[in-house]
Write a protein that holds these residues in place. Structure first.
Motif, PDB file in Angstrom:
ATOM      1  N   HIS A  71     -39.266  10.191 -44.359  1.00 10.94           N
ATOM      2  CA  HIS A  71     -39.330   8.741 -44.550  1.00 10.94           C
ATOM      3  C   HIS A  71     -38.100   8.276 -45.326  1.00 10.94           C
ATOM      4  O   HIS A  71     -37.787   8.823 -46.378  1.00 10.94           O
ATOM      5  N   LEU A  72     -37.446   7.256 -44.804  1.00  8.76           N
ATOM      6  CA  LEU A  72     -36.320   6.632 -45.500  1.00  8.76           C
ATOM      7  C   LEU A  72     -36.595   5.147 -45.657  1.00  8.76           C
ATOM      8  O   LEU A  72     -36.723   4.414 -44.670  1.00  8.76           O
ATOM      9  N   ASP A  73     -36.679   4.706 -46.906  1.00  6.60           N
ATOM     10  CA  ASP A  73     -36.810   3.292 -47.266  1.00  6.60           C
ATOM     11  C   ASP A  73     -35.388   2.801 -47.533  1.00  6.60           C
ATOM     12  O   ASP A  73     -34.744   3.246 -48.484  1.00  6.60           O
ATOM     13  N   LEU A  74     -34.895   1.902 -46.706  1.00  5.10           N
ATOM     14  CA  LEU A  74     -33.504   1.452 -46.840  1.00  5.10           C
ATOM     15  C   LEU A  74     -33.223   0.759 -48.161  1.00  5.10           C
ATOM     16  O   LEU A  74     -32.065   0.680 -48.579  1.00  5.10           O
ATOM     17  N   ASP A  75     -34.253   0.266 -48.856  1.00  2.00           N
ATOM     18  CA  ASP A  75     -34.044  -0.307 -50.185  1.00  2.00           C
ATOM     19  C   ASP A  75     -33.406   0.712 -51.127  1.00  2.00           C
ATOM     20  O   ASP A  75     -32.686   0.332 -52.052  1.00  2.00           O
ATOM     21  N   THR A  76     -33.668   1.993 -50.907  1.00  4.22           N
ATOM     22  CA  THR A  76     -33.159   3.024 -51.817  1.00  4.22           C
ATOM     23  C   THR A  76     -31.668   3.271 -51.670  1.00  4.22           C
ATOM     24  O   THR A  76     -31.071   3.890 -52.548  1.00  4.22           O
ATOM     25  N   LEU A  77     -31.068   2.790 -50.585  1.00  2.44           N
ATOM     26  CA  LEU A  77     -29.628   3.020 -50.416  1.00  2.44           C
ATOM     27  C   LEU A  77     -28.819   1.762 -50.140  1.00  2.44           C
ATOM     28  O   LEU A  77     -27.596   1.807 -50.111  1.00  2.44           O
ATOM     29  N   ALA A  78     -29.471   0.639 -49.981  1.00  3.78           N
ATOM     30  CA  ALA A  78     -28.768  -0.608 -49.635  1.00  3.78           C
ATOM     31  C   ALA A  78     -28.206  -1.330 -50.847  1.00  3.78           C
ATOM     32  O   ALA A  78     -27.372  -2.219 -50.697  1.00  3.78           O
ATOM     33  N   TRP A  79     -28.644  -0.940 -52.048  1.00  3.20           N
ATOM     34  CA  TRP A  79     -28.255  -1.660 -53.257  1.00  3.20           C
ATOM     35  C   TRP A  79     -27.576  -0.730 -54.246  1.00  3.20           C
ATOM     36  O   TRP A  79     -27.939   0.437 -54.378  1.00  3.20           O
ATOM     37  N   SER A  83     -23.374   5.767 -43.737  1.00  2.00           N
ATOM     38  CA  SER A  83     -23.113   7.205 -43.909  1.00  2.00           C
ATOM     39  C   SER A  83     -24.338   7.929 -44.454  1.00  2.00           C
ATOM     40  O   SER A  83     -24.669   9.033 -44.015  1.00  2.00           O
ATOM     41  N   GLU A  84     -25.026   7.297 -45.394  1.00  2.00           N
ATOM     42  CA  GLU A  84     -26.241   7.902 -45.957  1.00  2.00           C
ATOM     43  C   GLU A  84     -27.365   7.948 -44.923  1.00  2.00           C
ATOM     44  O   GLU A  84     -28.119   8.921 -44.863  1.00  2.00           O
ATOM     45  N   ILE A  85     -27.467   6.921 -44.101  1.00  4.69           N
ATOM     46  CA  ILE A  85     -28.459   6.922 -43.014  1.00  4.69           C
ATOM     47  C   ILE A  85     -28.144   8.046 -42.036  1.00  4.69           C
ATOM     48  O   ILE A  85     -29.036   8.805 -41.634  1.00  4.69           O
ATOM     49  N   ASP A  86     -26.876   8.171 -41.660  1.00  7.57           N
ATOM     50  CA  ASP A  86     -26.467   9.230 -40.730  1.00  7.57           C
ATOM     51  C   ASP A  86     -26.790  10.611 -41.292  1.00  7.57           C
ATOM     52  O   ASP A  86     -27.257  11.495 -40.563  1.00  7.57           O
ATOM     53  N   ARG A  87     -26.559  10.790 -42.588  1.00  6.91           N
ATOM     54  CA  ARG A  87     -26.866  12.074 -43.227  1.00  6.91           C
ATOM     55  C   ARG A  87     -28.377  12.347 -43.149  1.00  6.91           C
ATOM     56  O   ARG A  87     -28.797  13.451 -42.820  1.00  6.91           O
ATOM     57  N   PHE A  88     -29.189  11.341 -43.436  1.00  7.58           N
ATOM     58  CA  PHE A  88     -30.644  11.483 -43.355  1.00  7.58           C
ATOM     59  C   PHE A  88     -31.068  11.887 -41.938  1.00  7.58           C
ATOM     60  O   PHE A  88     -31.885  12.803 -41.759  1.00  7.58           O
ATOM     61  N   ILE A  89     -30.531  11.214 -40.934  1.00  5.46           N
ATOM     62  CA  ILE A  89     -30.895  11.493 -39.538  1.00  5.46           C
ATOM     63  C   ILE A  89     -30.481  12.915 -39.146  1.00  5.46           C
ATOM     64  O   ILE A  89     -31.240  13.625 -38.482  1.00  5.46           O
ATOM     65  N   LYS A  90     -29.310  13.359 -39.583  1.00  4.99           N
ATOM     66  CA  LYS A  90     -28.843  14.716 -39.269  1.00  4.99           C
ATOM     67  C   LYS A  90     -29.702  15.779 -39.945  1.00  4.99           C
ATOM     68  O   LYS A  90     -29.884  16.864 -39.407  1.00  4.99           O
ATOM     69  N   GLN A  91     -30.246  15.466 -41.108  1.00  7.06           N
ATOM     70  CA  GLN A  91     -31.049  16.432 -41.868  1.00  7.06           C
ATOM     71  C   GLN A  91     -32.504  16.486 -41.418  1.00  7.06           C
ATOM     72  O   GLN A  91     -33.227  17.408 -41.805  1.00  7.06           O
ATOM     73  N   ASN A  92     -32.938  15.528 -40.621  1.00  7.48           N
ATOM     74  CA  ASN A  92     -34.352  15.434 -40.234  1.00  7.48           C
ATOM     75  C   ASN A  92     -34.487  15.209 -38.732  1.00  7.48           C
ATOM     76  O   ASN A  92     -33.888  14.277 -38.193  1.00  7.48           O
ATOM     77  N   ASN A  93     -35.284  16.048 -38.082  1.00  6.95           N
ATOM     78  CA  ASN A  93     -35.494  15.900 -36.640  1.00  6.95           C
ATOM     79  C   ASN A  93     -36.430  14.750 -36.304  1.00  6.95           C
ATOM     80  O   ASN A  93     -36.230  14.065 -35.300  1.00  6.95           O
ATOM     81  N   GLN A  94     -37.452  14.562 -37.136  1.00  2.00           N
ATOM     82  CA  GLN A  94     -38.423  13.499 -36.904  1.00  2.00           C
ATOM     83  C   GLN A  94     -38.502  12.646 -38.155  1.00  2.00           C
ATOM     84  O   GLN A  94     -38.571  13.177 -39.258  1.00  2.00           O
ATOM     85  N   TRP A  95     -38.507  11.319 -37.974  1.00  2.00           N
ATOM     86  CA  TRP A  95     -38.410  10.452 -39.138  1.00  2.00           C
ATOM     87  C   TRP A  95     -38.946   9.058 -38.860  1.00  2.00           C
ATOM     88  O   TRP A  95     -39.143   8.672 -37.714  1.00  2.00           O
ATOM     89  N   VAL A  96     -39.119   8.338 -39.958  1.00  2.00           N
ATOM     90  CA  VAL A  96     -39.390   6.903 -39.919  1.00  2.00           C
ATOM     91  C   VAL A  96     -38.441   6.255 -40.924  1.00  2.00           C
ATOM     92  O   VAL A  96     -38.310   6.715 -42.055  1.00  2.00           O
ATOM     93  N   ILE A  97     -37.732   5.235 -40.469  1.00  2.00           N
ATOM     94  CA  ILE A  97     -36.807   4.472 -41.308  1.00  2.00           C
ATOM     95  C   ILE A  97     -37.311   3.035 -41.336  1.00  2.00           C
ATOM     96  O   ILE A  97     -37.636   2.476 -40.287  1.00  2.00           O
ATOM     97  N   GLU A  98     -37.359   2.466 -42.551  1.00  2.00           N
ATOM     98  CA  GLU A  98     -37.867   1.100 -42.650  1.00  2.00           C
ATOM     99  C   GLU A  98     -37.022   0.261 -43.594  1.00  2.00           C
ATOM    100  O   GLU A  98     -36.472   0.760 -44.565  1.00  2.00           O
ATOM    101  N   GLY A  99     -36.936  -1.030 -43.232  1.00  2.00           N
ATOM    102  CA  GLY A  99     -36.207  -1.963 -44.065  1.00  2.00           C
ATOM    103  C   GLY A  99     -36.039  -3.297 -43.370  1.00  2.00           C
ATOM    104  O   GLY A  99     -36.466  -3.486 -42.237  1.00  2.00           O
TER     105      GLY A  99
END
Length: 163
Positions: free
Chosen positions: A29-37, A57-73
């Motif tokens: 799980h990636l909450d974009l609030d944690t990296l947008a500010w 870049s941080e989103i791309d790193r998250f996606i590369k590190q995880n095969n299955q995910w949910v991103i929200e923001g």
């Protein structure tokens, strides 16, 4: 492979839905609030956006590190970079009144505020922000979210309540 992007107005339930999906389907799980500010400091007490390039870049790193995910923001300028990698989008298109009710009833978010009192002190500003959703034209607006939703060609859902 589940790769879900959730977006909508502030207090529409993005984080709650993402957490539930992450737990139920074992997704990162990636909450974009944690990296947008940028972090708030004594020298910079007002919130400022992180550079979009750094956030992407941080989103791309998250996606590369995880095969299955949910991103929200609510950041269309960031979410646009996830759509070619996701399998599904969910647009939480709730009525403004319901988002305001959610904001008033949300639990303390320690990843955003040092204390519940600090969060509550921000509530009037948040309610004003939520109220402007349908009239703004920025990256956080209903117009921007509807465009993301309309242009996505894969599986998509639009929800109008928190059920």
């Amino acid at each position: 492979m589940k790769r879900i992007v959730i977006f909508g107005n502030s207090a529409s339930g993005k984080s709650s839905l993402a957490k539930a999906l992450a737990e139920h389907q074992q997704l990162a799980h990636l909450d974009l609030d944690t990296l947008a500010w940028l972090p708030i400091t004594d020298k910079s007490p007002m919130p400022h956006r992180q550079s979009v390039d750094i956030s992407v870049s941080e989103i791309d790193r998250f996606i590369k590190q995880n095969n299955q995910w949910v991103i929200e923001g609510c950041y269309s300028d960031l979410l646009i970079h996830t759509l070619d990698k996701c399998s599904e989008v969910i647009f939480l298109n709730l009525p403004i009144k319901l988002c305001i009710s959610n904001a008033k009833n949300r639990p303390w978010e320690p990843h955003k505020y040092k204390t519940k009192a600090e969060q509550d002190a921000n509530l009037a500003m948040l309610i004003d922000w939520i109220s402007q959703y349908e009239h703004r034209t920025d990256t956080f607006s209903k117009t921007a979210h509807k465009k993301l939703y309309d242009e996505f060609l894969g599986e998509k859902k639009q929800l109008i309540d928190n059920q």
